[in-house]
Structure formats: C-alpha cells, structure tokens
Design an enzyme around this catalytic site. Structure first.
Site, PDB file in Angstrom:
ATOM      1  N   GLN A 155      36.343  44.617  42.518  1.00 24.57           N
ATOM      2  CA  GLN A 155      35.948  43.802  41.908  1.00 24.57           C
ATOM      3  C   GLN A 155      35.845  43.069  41.845  1.00 24.57           C
ATOM      4  OE1 GLN A 155      41.057  41.915  40.489  1.00 24.57           O
ATOM      5  NE2 GLN A 155      39.755  40.316  41.729  1.00 24.57           N
ATOM      6  N   GLY A 159      38.039  36.437  45.579  1.00 20.09           N
ATOM      7  CA  GLY A 159      38.113  37.514  47.595  1.00 20.09           C
ATOM      8  C   GLY A 159      37.317  38.899  47.169  1.00 20.09           C
ATOM      9  N   GLY A 196      48.490  34.255  40.435  1.00 20.88           N
ATOM     10  CA  GLY A 196      49.881  33.884  41.195  1.00 20.88           C
ATOM     11  C   GLY A 196      50.446  34.255  41.992  1.00 20.88           C
ATOM     12  N   HIS A 231      44.465  32.235  48.733  1.00 19.94           N
ATOM     13  CA  HIS A 231      43.852  32.169  47.294  1.00 19.94           C
ATOM     14  C   HIS A 231      43.479  30.128  47.721  1.00 19.94           C
ATOM     15  CE1 HIS A 231      46.859  34.949  46.082  1.00 19.94           C
ATOM     16  NE2 HIS A 231      46.138  35.304  44.629  1.00 19.94           N
TER      17      HIS A 231
HETATM   18  O1  PAF Z   1      42.105  38.840  41.737  1.00 22.96           O
HETATM   19  C1  PAF Z   1      43.136  38.994  40.761  1.00 22.96           C
HETATM   20  O2  PAF Z   1      44.311  38.034  40.807  1.00 22.96           O
HETATM   21  C2  PAF Z   1      42.422  39.721  39.791  1.00 22.96           C
HETATM   22  O3  PAF Z   1      42.249  40.667  38.850  1.00 22.96           O
HETATM   23  C3  PAF Z   1      42.564  38.506  38.688  1.00 22.96           C
HETATM   24  C4  PAF Z   1      40.709  38.482  38.967  1.00 22.96           C
HETATM   25  C5  PAF Z   1      42.821  37.204  38.172  1.00 22.96           C
HETATM   26  C6  PAF Z   1      42.090  39.377  37.131  1.00 22.96           C
HETATM   27  O4  PAF Z   1      43.608  38.926  36.408  1.00 22.96           O
END
Ligand code: PAF
Length: 267
Positions: free
Chosen positions: A155, A149, A34, A40
């Site tokens: 990640q 992203g 959020g 986003h």
């Molecule tokens: O990148 C993010 O905002 C968070 O790490 C994710 C992938 C939504 C997991 O909570």
C-alpha cells in the site's frame, strides 16, 4: 482529558487547514480506518516531527472491502479513538460514507505497477479502493506530508506511485512497523484473534525473519498452525518486482480461522 476536535465535512476540514496555513504552519495527515492502536499513535508522532499540525482521518472505506470481507464487523470506536489520540493530534476528520462518496459518485483511481500481484491476487478490489480514497483524502486535506505505515508495505508503494503520477504536492513519509512484545505486527484486525489464534499469529514474524526461501516459510507457517497461506514472496524492496541487486523485502499473508494477517520485513 483533552481530545482533538472532530469534523465530519470536507468544508470544515478545509477551513481548519486554511487557518493553520494562514499562520504559516505545516500540516500532516495520518489516514486511518480507526480502531486506533499504538501503531497508529506512532504514525501521529511521526507526523508531528514533520508538521506543526496533525490531522488523523478515521474512515472505514467501503470501496476497499469486497462484499464477503469484514466491512460490517470492522471495529468502529470514534470516541475511544479520540481519547487515545488525546493531544497527539489537532483534528480528527471522520466523514460519513455520503461525504466521501456523494450520490452518483463515479470516479475511481486504478494503479498498476506496485499494485500488481501479492495483495491484488487475493483482494483484486483492494488497491483501487485505497488509491481512490487516499487520493480524495489528500485532495480534501491538502497536507504538506502524509504518513503511512510499512505494515501495509505494498500500500505504501502504491500511495507513493499515486502521488508521483498525479503530481500531488505532498511528501509521503513511511513509518516502521510497530510490534507487540512477541513481534506480532500491530493491526486493528488482531482484535479478532481468539487466544489460541493469537499465539499462532505471533509466530509469523519469527518465521519471516529466519526464512530461507518462500517455500520453506510457507511450510513453516502451516506447521505453526496457520490454516492457509495466501503468499510468501521475496521481492525487490523498491518495486516489488523480481529481486535484483538492491534491497529485498519478504512479504506474507496468511489466515488463522476467519482472520487474515499480513507482515513484511527486510530480507
Ligand atoms: O491502511 C489503512 O488503514 C487504509 O488502507 C487507509 C490508508 C486508511 C485507506 O483507507
């Protein structure tokens, strides 16, 4: 202004996905915490290129924050987020913590490989929390594609590993970093920056772009006004291991005041 429907339970989410599938539509998922910004929205546009329907999940995931981190003060703005998405998404999945982690929840996904080092050296809890929640979101929504992203580059590689290792039937789409006019990578945490800190933050991308070595870039960040540097690392872009013959990536994490910023780019 039209805003996407918001559902809060996995059962409702699955019902919507099932009805779209029955019409032969492909489904994209954009997992977020959020406090949506243009970065986003860019991820949702990417999803819409691949799928007829786009779900944005909004969940500030407690398991990826350590007790001393910013879970409590992390910005939460569900109504404003729905307004920003407008017609850019078909559904918001905004579960409660109890929905994602029901009483007695005892399952955790831990990943080695790309999760080792870098962020893990400074946030040891982080990738198990991310892998667990992303695994749960992918199993709950069962999308055809999911967009992440490149801002959180490590990640992205961890999520790709997760999907490969668990043979989850979803394609992971990586999306380039969206930057402010001065090059600062967009992040919900930029909202924490005071004006003087914001000016310093904008120098990180310039320093990484012209870095000649990890040591030189680390010193340049400190000289520019960062209070501390967790790491500057030049790594193999595909594995985050030591550099080889393939493409390289420079990744950094540094703090200004109470705010920790990360960025990365091709090197
Ligand atoms: O990148 C993010 O905002 C968070 O790490 C994710 C992938 C939504 C997991 O909570």
């Amino acid at each position: 202004m039209e805003t996407p429907e918001i559902v809060t339970t996995i059962a409702e989410l699955r019902a919507r996905v099932a009805s779209w599938r029955a019409q032969g539509q492909r489904v994209g998922l954009v997992p977020t915490m959020g406090a949506l910004h243009e970065g986003h929205l860019f991820l949702t546009e990417e999803s819409r290129k691949h799928a007829e329907r786009t779900i944005v999940s909004i969940f500030v995931n407690p398991t990826q924050f350590a007790p001393h981190e910013d879970f409590d003060r992390y910005p939460r703005a569900l109504e404003a987020d729905a307004g920003k998405l407008g017609r850019g998404a078909d559904l918001i999945f905004a579960p409660t913590v109890a929905q994602m982690y029901p009483r007695g929840h005892a399952t955790r996904i831990e990943i080695a490989g790309p999760a080792l080092g870098l962020e893990t050296d400074f946030r040891p809890h982080f990738f198990a929390g991310v892998a667990t929640v992303v695994g749960k979101l992918l199993i709950a929504a069962q999308p055809d594609i999911a967009v992440f992203g490149e801002k959180d580059y490590q990640q992205l590689l961890v999520v790709r590993r997760l999907v490969t290792d668990l043979a989850l039937p979803v394609e992971i789409v990586g999306s380039p970093i969206v930057r402010e006019p001065d090059g600062l990578a967009m992040s919900s945490r930029n909202a924490y920056l005071k004006p003087a800190e914001r000016a310093v933050a904008g120098k990180m991308n310039v320093i990484l772009r012209s870095a000649t070595s990890e040591q030189q870039a680390t010193q340049a960040l400190l000289d520019a006004g960062f209070d501390s540097v967790d790491y500057v690392a030049i790594r193999d872009a595909a594995t985050l291991g030591a550099v080889g013959d393939g493409p390289k990536r420079i990744l950094a994490a540094a703090k200004i005041g109470a705010t920790r910023l990360i960025d990365n780019m091709e090197h």
